[in-house]
Motif scaffolding. Structure first.
Motif, PDB file in Angstrom:
ATOM      1  N   GLN A  96       0.818  -1.213   0.000  1.00 53.01           N
ATOM      2  CA  GLN A  96       0.000   0.000   0.000  1.00 53.01           C
ATOM      3  C   GLN A  96       0.853   1.265   0.000  1.00 53.01           C
ATOM      4  O   GLN A  96       0.427   2.309  -0.505  1.00 53.01           O
ATOM      5  CB  GLN A  96      -0.934  -0.008   1.212  1.00 53.01           C
ATOM      6  CG  GLN A  96      -2.048  -1.043   1.110  1.00 53.01           C
ATOM      7  CD  GLN A  96      -2.779  -1.236   2.425  1.00 53.01           C
ATOM      8  OE1 GLN A  96      -2.307  -0.824   3.483  1.00 53.01           O
ATOM      9  NE2 GLN A  96      -3.935  -1.883   2.369  1.00 53.01           N
ATOM     10  N   SER A 101      -0.853   2.612  -6.961  1.00 52.72           N
ATOM     11  CA  SER A 101      -1.358   1.245  -7.090  1.00 52.72           C
ATOM     12  C   SER A 101      -1.307   0.795  -8.538  1.00 52.72           C
ATOM     13  O   SER A 101      -1.574   1.570  -9.464  1.00 52.72           O
ATOM     14  CB  SER A 101      -2.802   1.165  -6.585  1.00 52.72           C
ATOM     15  OG  SER A 101      -2.859   1.417  -5.206  1.00 52.72           O
ATOM     16  N   THR A 102      -0.956  -0.452  -8.723  1.00 47.56           N
ATOM     17  CA  THR A 102      -0.929  -1.059 -10.050  1.00 47.56           C
ATOM     18  C   THR A 102      -1.785  -2.315 -10.005  1.00 47.56           C
ATOM     19  O   THR A 102      -2.131  -2.802  -8.920  1.00 47.56           O
ATOM     20  CB  THR A 102       0.508  -1.442 -10.445  1.00 47.56           C
ATOM     21  OG1 THR A 102       0.957  -2.499  -9.568  1.00 47.56           O
ATOM     22  CG2 THR A 102       1.442  -0.250 -10.339  1.00 47.56           C
ATOM     23  N   PRO A 103      -2.143  -2.857 -11.151  1.00 50.02           N
ATOM     24  CA  PRO A 103      -2.896  -4.118 -11.148  1.00 50.02           C
ATOM     25  C   PRO A 103      -2.185  -5.218 -10.365  1.00 50.02           C
ATOM     26  O   PRO A 103      -2.825  -6.075  -9.761  1.00 50.02           O
ATOM     27  CB  PRO A 103      -2.995  -4.464 -12.638  1.00 50.02           C
ATOM     28  CG  PRO A 103      -2.941  -3.139 -13.327  1.00 50.02           C
ATOM     29  CD  PRO A 103      -1.993  -2.313 -12.516  1.00 50.02           C
ATOM     30  N   THR A 105      -0.150  -4.824  -7.616  1.00 48.88           N
ATOM     31  CA  THR A 105      -0.311  -4.629  -6.175  1.00 48.88           C
ATOM     32  C   THR A 105      -1.750  -4.875  -5.739  1.00 48.88           C
ATOM     33  O   THR A 105      -1.991  -5.429  -4.665  1.00 48.88           O
ATOM     34  CB  THR A 105       0.112  -3.202  -5.774  1.00 48.88           C
ATOM     35  OG1 THR A 105      -0.676  -2.249  -6.504  1.00 48.88           O
ATOM     36  CG2 THR A 105       1.577  -2.968  -6.058  1.00 48.88           C
ATOM     37  N   VAL A 106      -2.700  -4.477  -6.571  1.00 41.92           N
ATOM     38  CA  VAL A 106      -4.109  -4.705  -6.236  1.00 41.92           C
ATOM     39  C   VAL A 106      -4.387  -6.199  -6.125  1.00 41.92           C
ATOM     40  O   VAL A 106      -5.049  -6.660  -5.192  1.00 41.92           O
ATOM     41  CB  VAL A 106      -5.033  -4.064  -7.292  1.00 41.92           C
ATOM     42  CG1 VAL A 106      -6.484  -4.501  -7.071  1.00 41.92           C
ATOM     43  CG2 VAL A 106      -4.932  -2.545  -7.238  1.00 41.92           C
ATOM     44  N   ARG A 107      -3.856  -6.953  -7.086  1.00 38.95           N
ATOM     45  CA  ARG A 107      -4.062  -8.407  -7.077  1.00 38.95           C
ATOM     46  C   ARG A 107      -3.437  -9.044  -5.839  1.00 38.95           C
ATOM     47  O   ARG A 107      -4.054  -9.885  -5.176  1.00 38.95           O
ATOM     48  CB  ARG A 107      -3.452  -9.007  -8.347  1.00 38.95           C
ATOM     49  CG  ARG A 107      -3.508 -10.518  -8.426  1.00 38.95           C
ATOM     50  CD  ARG A 107      -4.923 -11.023  -8.495  1.00 38.95           C
ATOM     51  NE  ARG A 107      -4.963 -12.473  -8.590  1.00 38.95           N
ATOM     52  CZ  ARG A 107      -6.073 -13.180  -8.582  1.00 38.95           C
ATOM     53  NH1 ARG A 107      -7.245 -12.575  -8.491  1.00 38.95           N
ATOM     54  NH2 ARG A 107      -6.032 -14.495  -8.675  1.00 38.95           N
ATOM     55  N   LEU A 109      -2.760  -7.608  -2.966  1.00 38.11           N
ATOM     56  CA  LEU A 109      -3.507  -7.184  -1.776  1.00 38.11           C
ATOM     57  C   LEU A 109      -4.790  -7.997  -1.612  1.00 38.11           C
ATOM     58  O   LEU A 109      -5.185  -8.335  -0.492  1.00 38.11           O
ATOM     59  CB  LEU A 109      -3.838  -5.692  -1.863  1.00 38.11           C
ATOM     60  CG  LEU A 109      -2.676  -4.733  -1.585  1.00 38.11           C
ATOM     61  CD1 LEU A 109      -3.054  -3.306  -1.962  1.00 38.11           C
ATOM     62  CD2 LEU A 109      -2.270  -4.796  -0.115  1.00 38.11           C
ATOM     63  N   GLN A 110      -5.423  -8.317  -2.717  1.00 38.10           N
ATOM     64  CA  GLN A 110      -6.627  -9.147  -2.655  1.00 38.10           C
ATOM     65  C   GLN A 110      -6.302 -10.546  -2.126  1.00 38.10           C
ATOM     66  O   GLN A 110      -7.057 -11.117  -1.330  1.00 38.10           O
ATOM     67  CB  GLN A 110      -7.265  -9.240  -4.044  1.00 38.10           C
ATOM     68  CG  GLN A 110      -7.917  -7.947  -4.505  1.00 38.10           C
ATOM     69  CD  GLN A 110      -8.403  -8.021  -5.946  1.00 38.10           C
ATOM     70  OE1 GLN A 110      -8.004  -8.908  -6.712  1.00 38.10           O
ATOM     71  NE2 GLN A 110      -9.269  -7.086  -6.326  1.00 38.10           N
TER      72      GLN A 110
END
Length: 285
Positions: A96, A101-103, A105-107, A109-110
């Motif tokens: 974070q 944010s990039t795809p 990091t989002v993935r 984090l999920q």
């Protein structure tokens, strides 16, 4: 994280990256354009290359750490699950606070969030109070193969079935309550078994007493009947109830005899002997 899950996640990331690359990659005609367009195309390629490298390095690092946790022996690690929670929080904070944010990091984090959801439920699979039948029931609930011995369980076994753990959380909670209730009864009966072997009684000068060990054990057995899980131990408990009742009667009679003056006691013994003598004569005649 098992191999099938890793492959699935990797393929998903690869498909997303490929789709984005096909959309953004420079066209061949750019080679015929001016130098500024070519420089911009090269910059785009380098940016995507960097993004891909970061994706692979980040995922490899995360997976390596997860594999280290997965190999932990569950019997040892079950009291240290806070380490896994700290690991997830540290990674989430790192991603974070790593700029925009990039795809990727989002993935990630999920995925971390999915692991976080099982943290509160892990206490229901600790097994501190489990007997063999409780372990078998838990295995069946969450899908751990029955061929896995308890002493061979690892944290990885539970990570692999994290979805089932969440789905069966209420059943696992009930199983823990039942195991805790049954262990109290089991320990109480085990104490009685030990007392049966170790208990010794000796004659002492007579005195009035307000209670004894036998009475304490009878009270303990009576209190166990209030447990919702008493049914599974009722046969064994009834045996002990009868034993203690008989012993209490014997001790009470012995105490009564001991309390009589010697003269009265001897008269009673003599009277019983006379009655027995006449009974024997009657039988002979």
């Amino acid at each position: 994280m098992n191999l099938e899950s890793q492959v699935g996640n990797f393929n998903g990331e690869l498909e997303r990256f490929l789709a984005k690359w096909n959309h953004a990659k420079p066209k061949e005609s750019i080679l015929e354009g001016d130098s500024s367009q070519l420089a911009a195309a090269i910059a785009t390629i380098r940016e995507k290359q960097k993004e891909w490298v970061i994706l692979m390095e980040t995922r490899d690092t995360l997976n390596k750490s997860l594999e280290e946790f997965s190999s932990e022996e569950w019997i040892v690690f079950r009291s240290k699950t806070y380490r896994f929670e700290e690991f997830l929080n540290n990674w989430a904070s790192k991603l974070q606070n790593n700029g925009e944010s990039t795809p990727v990091t989002v993935r990630l984090l999920q995925e971390l969030q999915k692991y976080k959801t099982i943290i509160p439920v892990l206490k229901f699979v600790r097994g501190d109070m489990f007997s063999e039948k409780h372990w078998i029931e838990m295995y069946n609930l969450i899908g751990i193969p029955s061929s896995v011995p308890v002493e061979s369980l690892t944290f990885g076994h539970f990570i692999q079935v994290k979805d089932q753990i969440l789905e069966k959380s209420e059943e696992l909670k009930d199983l823990n309550f039942r195991a805790s209730g049954e262990v109290v009864i089991r320990q109480a009966l085990a104490e009685l078994d030990t007392w049966e072997v170790d208990a010794k009684f000796s004659l002492v000068p007579h005195k009035t007493t307000n209670g004894n060990e036998v009475g304490d054990h009878q009270s303990l057995l009576q209190s166990l009947k209030d447990s919702a899980y008493y049914g599974g131990f009722s046969d064994r408990a009834r045996v002990w109830e009868q034993r203690l009742a008989d012993l209490d009667e014997y001790l009470a009679n012995l105490n009564l005899i001991q309390s009589l003056p010697l003269e009265i006691f001897l008269k009673k013994v003599l009277l019983n002997c006379i009655v027995l003598y006449h009974f024997v004569l009657y039988c002979i005649v």
